[in-house]
Design a protein around this motif. Structure first.
Motif, PDB file in Angstrom:
ATOM      1  N   GLU A  49      -1.456   2.601  -1.983  1.00  0.00           N
ATOM      2  CA  GLU A  49      -2.647   1.910  -1.305  1.00  0.00           C
ATOM      3  C   GLU A  49      -4.005   2.921  -1.316  1.00  0.00           C
ATOM      4  OE1 GLU A  49       0.324   1.932  -0.204  1.00  0.00           O
ATOM      5  OE2 GLU A  49       0.798  -0.034   0.402  1.00  0.00           O
ATOM      6  N   VAL A 123       0.711  -1.695  -6.053  1.00  0.00           N
ATOM      7  CA  VAL A 123      -0.575  -2.214  -5.086  1.00  0.00           C
ATOM      8  C   VAL A 123      -1.637  -2.756  -5.533  1.00  0.00           C
ATOM      9  CG1 VAL A 123      -1.857  -1.384  -2.864  1.00  0.00           C
ATOM     10  CG2 VAL A 123       0.718  -0.751  -3.310  1.00  0.00           C
ATOM     11  N   SER A 125      -5.402  -3.943  -4.945  1.00  0.00           N
ATOM     12  CA  SER A 125      -6.480  -3.947  -4.002  1.00  0.00           C
ATOM     13  C   SER A 125      -7.561  -4.661  -4.479  1.00  0.00           C
ATOM     14  CB  SER A 125      -6.902  -2.674  -3.231  1.00  0.00           C
ATOM     15  OG  SER A 125      -7.474  -1.917  -4.392  1.00  0.00           O
ATOM     16  N   ILE A 134      -8.819  -5.592   1.042  1.00  0.00           N
ATOM     17  CA  ILE A 134      -7.228  -6.472   1.123  1.00  0.00           C
ATOM     18  C   ILE A 134      -6.266  -5.917  -0.051  1.00  0.00           C
ATOM     19  CG2 ILE A 134      -8.077  -8.347   2.120  1.00  0.00           C
ATOM     20  CD1 ILE A 134      -7.630  -9.964  -0.267  1.00  0.00           C
ATOM     21  N   LYS A 136      -2.212  -6.072  -1.574  1.00  0.00           N
ATOM     22  CA  LYS A 136      -0.937  -6.820  -1.836  1.00  0.00           C
ATOM     23  C   LYS A 136       0.086  -6.028  -2.527  1.00  0.00           C
ATOM     24  CE  LYS A 136      -2.429 -10.346   0.313  1.00  0.00           C
ATOM     25  NZ  LYS A 136      -1.883 -10.897   1.876  1.00  0.00           N
ATOM     26  N   LYS A 137       1.213  -5.967  -2.194  1.00  0.00           N
ATOM     27  CA  LYS A 137       2.317  -5.101  -2.875  1.00  0.00           C
ATOM     28  C   LYS A 137       3.438  -5.863  -3.404  1.00  0.00           C
ATOM     29  CE  LYS A 137       4.174  -0.524  -1.434  1.00  0.00           C
ATOM     30  NZ  LYS A 137       4.129   0.679  -0.212  1.00  0.00           N
ATOM     31  N   GLY A 138       3.819  -5.551  -4.575  1.00  0.00           N
ATOM     32  CA  GLY A 138       4.797  -6.185  -5.183  1.00  0.00           C
ATOM     33  C   GLY A 138       5.935  -5.171  -5.749  1.00  0.00           C
ATOM     34  N   ASN A 185       4.469 -10.078  -8.858  1.00  0.00           N
ATOM     35  CA  ASN A 185       4.851 -10.284  -7.779  1.00  0.00           C
ATOM     36  C   ASN A 185       3.739  -9.925  -6.636  1.00  0.00           C
ATOM     37  OD1 ASN A 185       7.346 -11.181  -8.330  1.00  0.00           O
ATOM     38  ND2 ASN A 185       8.423  -9.339  -8.435  1.00  0.00           N
ATOM     39  N   ALA A 186       3.171  -8.890  -6.938  1.00  0.00           N
ATOM     40  CA  ALA A 186       1.752  -8.610  -6.204  1.00  0.00           C
ATOM     41  C   ALA A 186       0.799  -9.787  -6.251  1.00  0.00           C
ATOM     42  CB  ALA A 186       1.252  -7.361  -6.388  1.00  0.00           C
ATOM     43  N   GLN A 189       0.816 -13.143  -4.273  1.00  0.00           N
ATOM     44  CA  GLN A 189       0.487 -12.939  -2.813  1.00  0.00           C
ATOM     45  C   GLN A 189      -1.159 -13.231  -2.709  1.00  0.00           C
ATOM     46  OE1 GLN A 189       2.430  -9.816  -0.749  1.00  0.00           O
ATOM     47  NE2 GLN A 189       3.661  -9.523  -2.666  1.00  0.00           N
ATOM     48  N   LEU A 190      -1.658 -13.091  -3.932  1.00  0.00           N
ATOM     49  CA  LEU A 190      -3.182 -13.198  -3.861  1.00  0.00           C
ATOM     50  C   LEU A 190      -3.502 -14.814  -4.245  1.00  0.00           C
ATOM     51  CD1 LEU A 190      -4.465  -9.726  -5.320  1.00  0.00           C
ATOM     52  CD2 LEU A 190      -5.019 -10.779  -2.990  1.00  0.00           C
ATOM     53  N   TRP A 193      -6.674 -16.411  -2.593  1.00  0.00           N
ATOM     54  CA  TRP A 193      -7.842 -15.675  -2.864  1.00  0.00           C
ATOM     55  C   TRP A 193      -8.391 -15.925  -4.234  1.00  0.00           C
ATOM     56  CZ3 TRP A 193      -9.608 -12.022  -6.605  1.00  0.00           C
ATOM     57  CH2 TRP A 193     -10.857 -11.393  -6.376  1.00  0.00           C
TER      58      TRP A 193
END
Ligand SMILES: O=c1[nH]c(=O)c2ncn([C@@H]3O[C@H](COP(=O)(O)OP(=O)(O)OP(=O)(O)O)[C@@H](O)[C@H]3O)c2[nH]1
Ligand SMILES: [Mg+2]
Length: 198
Positions: A49, A123, A125, A134, A136-138, A185-186, A189-190, A193
């Motif tokens: 991160e 990760v 960002s 923001i 998101k982690k995959g 996979n990360a 999750q976006l 956005w």
């Protein structure tokens, strides 16, 4: 076509992001595509991160536009999580994917199949000037092979066998990788956005 800047100088990552963003009708431009010479951001953080934020915030501050960064790596259980955030330069400077693979295989030479579990971590960002970054982690779970195989991808792909497959990521190729990778996979999750970006 909408465009997003990805704060990476890694050719392998840049190629994957182009394909992953094309699905949303967005052009992904990496630092390798820009004519403007941007500084190398020192990755001095102690987590994925922190390092991802250093890259996205650093470049967003310079360009004053939204920027995404990817900090990623390979976490091997039998090596207590190594190479982890040091994946790019595990065998030293300058970064060398081949030497990194040799070092991992050497460190795991006496480790049996069932103990060779590992995962890729990514990760992402997103930094927009004036807004909070923001994250998101995959993940992509798998095991480390005993020898390298395959020619696609980059980094440790030739020695990483994703769960549910019996070929390495480098044998599977980009079509399959982009369905199961830590990066993908990360990214999913976006999606909200990304839709707003359009
Ligand atoms: O086989 C792999 N398939 C992958 O999908 C993958 N994703 C990450 N990695 C490894 O982790 C380092 C990231 O380090 P990293 O996030 O600092 O990136 P980097 O220094 O290469 O470029 P930049 O984005 O910082 O400019 C990379 O160099 C690779 O060794 C991967 N290996
Ligand atoms: Mg890096």
């Amino acid at each position: 076509m909408k465009e997003i800047i990805i704060a990476t100088k890694n050719e392998g990552k840049a190629k994957e992001f182009k394909v992953l963003f094309e699905r949303y009708g967005i052009k992904a431009t990496s630092l390798l595509d820009l004519v403007q010479e941007l500084p190398d951001i020192e990755e001095t953080g102690s987590t994925f991160e922190e390092n991802s934020a250093l890259k996205s915030e650093g470049i967003a501050n310079i360009l004053q536009i939204p920027v995404m960064a990817d900090d990623s790596g390979l976490v091997i259980d039998a090596l207590d999580g190594e190479p982890g955030i040091f994946s790019a330069r595990y065998a030293g400077e300058p970064k060398d994917d081949k030497k990194n693979i040799v070092k991992v295989l050497e460190n795991l030479k006496d480790v049996p199949t069932e103990e060779r579990t590992a995962r890729f971590v990514c990760v992402l960002s997103v930094s927009i000037p004036g807004e909070t970054t923001i994250f998101k982690k995959g993940y992509c779970e798998g095991t480390i092979a005993f020898e390298e195989k395959g020619s696609h991808g980059f980094g440790y792909d030739p020695i990483f066998i994703p769960d549910g497959y019996n070929q390495t990521m480098a044998e599977l190729g980009p079509g399959e990788k982009n369905k199961i990778s830590h990066r993908r996979n990360a990214m999913v999750q976006l999606e909200d956005w990304i839709q707003n970006l359009r």
